[in-house]
Structure formats: structure tokens, C-alpha cells
Design an enzyme around this catalytic site. Structure first.
Site, PDB file in Angstrom:
ATOM      1  CB  CYS A 125      42.179  72.286  31.405  1.00 31.92           C
ATOM      2  SG  CYS A 125      41.405  73.093  32.943  1.00 31.92           S
ATOM      3  CD  GLU A 161      41.215  69.359  28.749  1.00 36.77           C
ATOM      4  OE1 GLU A 161      40.928  68.008  30.062  1.00 36.77           O
ATOM      5  OE2 GLU A 161      40.820  70.397  28.382  1.00 36.77           O
TER       6      GLU A 161
END
Length: 365
Positions: free
Chosen positions: A323, A357
């Protein structure tokens, strides 16, 4: 741009900008072609939280502008699921008229599913007493005429359940449906549609892997359960007690028999694997019984610590879900000493924001 102002017409352009940004961020590595997985342009978030603003008899959901830090009222929230948008206005209209429910109401959190279950948490700056419970039950009864809803009350050192503190998500992954118990105030993937695509990608890249899978930071089993079909055994670690309990429930809900969850941090697992320390939590489990040739990591924004990096370098295959491109970049500088990146993906979990992501699949040289 405020999240209330997103325009679906801008979606493809913002995705293209992210693709370019990620490609530039990793241009110093020998990377394969980037696979980009898009989101729905609206109603993609399964959860949302709002502060509450009291002004006389008026009560509003509010957010804060990231640039000016000024609050603004939120009447509809386009990123959130349709059921969140429907419930937030109906609930607000009822709470406004109820002194017990509105007094010192500080925040409202919403957690929804693809099958339109919704869990609402009302957060207060006051103790919650029997009168609040009575009124909250009446509120839920009114809302249940239209919605599959549960309500929780929270205050300092207090959590009041009317019934349950979770929703049951049903997630499509390829040609199978997976059932996940998602607990209030625990981490869940916010964008269910993109999460399905991310799981399908992970299944695809590991389809020819041999032996067993080790997963670190497994949460409630989001990756562990679908990936179990590709491996003889799955051994997964997670530090959060509530997430471990949910993962155990999810194993049973999906009738999966080859997944074992250990409640320990990645650092503790490294110590156990190296016989540096014994753990009562490992009683009855012999780590030597596992032939883990593949490891999956989905670490926090800080990335992997040095000991965990050294440990996963020993595995034939690495699936790294990130992330934070910056820490992924730093970790890849180490992993690329021993492994090649053979698949590279961007998952647009957070449209119209700078958050990215990404996923890489590495194989040992």
C-alpha cells in the site's frame, strides 16, 4: 479535490496518471509490463466514517477539507456504496429528532457489504445507559423495514451491542463465492470490487507454485482462504486477536481444511522459525512439517523490517502486496539481489486519490 466532488468522467484520466506514476517510481528496476486493475468509478467503498456537527437543532455528517482544514457537510458520499448513502440520510433524519440518540453524538462509522448488509457504529462523548439502548433498538427496528442493518454504540471504554458487531461479506473470486466475517473496527479491504480482482491476480500468479504457502499479516484470511486451492497447506500469521478469531470463523464458513492461523507477529515468526525462541501459541504445530516454497506479504505502510526481508529472501516465490510504493521500492532493492520480478500490478483501491495499491510476484534466480 473533495471526495464529495468526484466526477466519473475523470476516472480513466486519473488511473492513467497513477499508472505513469508507478512506472516512473520503479523504472530503476527491471520490471515486467504493469497490469492495471480499475475500480468502479462510483460507490466503490464498502466503509465510511464521518464526524458529526451539531448546530442548534441541526445535525450533519461532516468531513474536513485536506487543504483548508475547514469542515463541510456531507449529504451524499459518492465513493461509498449505495446502501451507505441510503442509510446515512435516513438514519440522520431519525437521529436528529431523538434527543437521547443525538446528544453528544460525535461520529458515525458505516460498514457495508456487496449483499447490502450494513453495520452502523454511533460514537459518543457520554456514557451509554439503558435509555440509549432502548432508543437505539427502536431506531434499528424502524430502519430494518428497509435495510439489513445492525447498530453498535461506542463511548469511552464502552461498546454496546444490539445484536452483533460484524457483517458477512460474500466476495466473488473467479467462479467461486467466498464468505468473510468482517468485524467492526477491524481492518477490511475498503474496495470490494478491486479486492476481488486482486485475489484473482494472486491466484493467477501462484497457480503453478509447488509445496505450501506462508502468509504474513493475514488479517481475517482475505488472501489465505482463496489461495488455499493452489497449495497443499497454508500457514498464516496475524497479531490482532480479533482478526485471528475472524479468520478462524472464515475458515469454518468456507469449509476450508488446509489453512492454519498463528497469532504472532512476523518478527516472532522469524524467531520461531530460527529456533531463537519458543512460543506456547505454537503448541501442537511443528513448523518443520511445512514445505513453504511461496510466501505472501501484505505489510503495513512501513513495509517489511530487515529480519523479515532476510527471511523471505529464502523462499522460491514471493507475492508482495503493497500500500506504499516508497517502502515497496526500498524492499525491492533488497529482494532484487536474489529474485526477479515476473509480474507487476496496480490495483486502484482508492480512486481519485494519490494512494496506490500494488502487487509484485518474484521468483528466485
Amino acid at each position: 479535490m473533495r471526495p464529495t466532488e468526484i466526477n466519473p468522467a475523470d476516472y480513466e484520466q486519473q488511473l492513467a496518471q497513477k499508472v505513469n506514476s508507478v512506472q516512473q517510481a520503479f523504472k530503476t528496476f527491471s520490471m515486467p509490463a504493469l497490469e492495471a486493475f480499475s475500480s468502479a468509478p462510483l460507490n466503490y467503498r464498502m466503509r465510511a466514517e464521518f464526524r458529526m456537527w451539531h448546530d442548534g437543532d441541526n445535525l450533519d455528517h461532516v468531513m474536513f477539507d485536506q487543504s483548508t482544514k475547514q469542515k463541510y457537510a456531507v449529504n451524499q458520499f459518492p465513493p461509498a456504496s449505495i446502501v451507505i448513502n441510503e442509510v446515512m440520510m435516513k438514519l440522520l433524519s431519525l437521529v436528529k429528532k431523538n434527543e437521547v440518540l443525538r446528544r453528544k453524538l460525535f461520529q458515525i462509522d458505516y460498514l457495508s457489504t456487496l449483499t447490502n448488509e450494513i453495520l452502523v457504529t454511533l460514537v459518543y462523548h457520554k456514557p451509554l445507559e439503558d435509555e440509549w439502548l432502548k432508543e437505539a433498538k427502536a431506531l434499528r427496528a424502524l430502519l430494518r423495514d428497509e435495510f439489513k442493518i445492525d447498530i453498535i454504540g461506542r463511548a469511552k471504554k464502552q461498546k454496546v451491542l444490539l445484536d452483533k458487531d460484524y457483517v458477512i461479506e460474500t466476495l466473488p473470486v473467479n467462479d467461486r463465492l467466498y464468505t468473510f466475517k468482517q468485524i467492526e473496527n477491524s481492518f477490511t479491504q475498503p474496495n470490494a470490487g478491486v479486492n476481488s480482482k486482486m485475489l484473482e491476480w494472486a491466484l493467477d500468479v501462484t497457480q503453478d507454485c509447488q509445496g505450501d504457502l506462508l502468509e504474513l499479516y493475514c488479517g481475517a484470511g482475505n488472501f489465505s482462504l482463496p489461495l488455499a486451492q493452489n497449495f497443499r497447506q497454508v500457514l498464516a500469521t496475524e497479531i490482532s486477536k480479533s482478526s485471528v478469531a475472524a479468520a478462524q470463523d472464515n475458515i469454518r464458513l468456507n469449509n476450508i481444511e488446509n489453512v492454519t492461523i498463528l497469532r504472532m507477529s512476523s518478527e516472532e515468526f522469524v524467531q520461531a522459525l530460527n529456533n531463537e525462541r519458543s512460543f506456547r501459541r505454537l503448541e501442537g504445530i511443528n513448523l518443520q512439517d511445512y514445505d513453504c516454497q511461496t510466501v505472501l506479504v501484505d505489510p503495513p505502510r512501513s513495509g517489511l523490517d530487515d529480519d523479515t526481508l532476510d527471511m523471505i529472501k529464502e523462499y522460491q516465490n514471493i507475492v508482495y502486496i503493497s500500500c506504499n510504493p516508497e517502502t515497496l521500492n526500498n524492499n525491492l532493492a533488497v529482494l532484487s539481489e536474489t529474485h526477479n520480478v515476473v509480474r507487476f500490478a496496480l490495483f486502484d483501491q482508492f480512486p481519485y486519490t494519490h494512494h496506490v495499491e500494488s502487487g509484485v510476484y518474484l521468483q528466485k534466480r
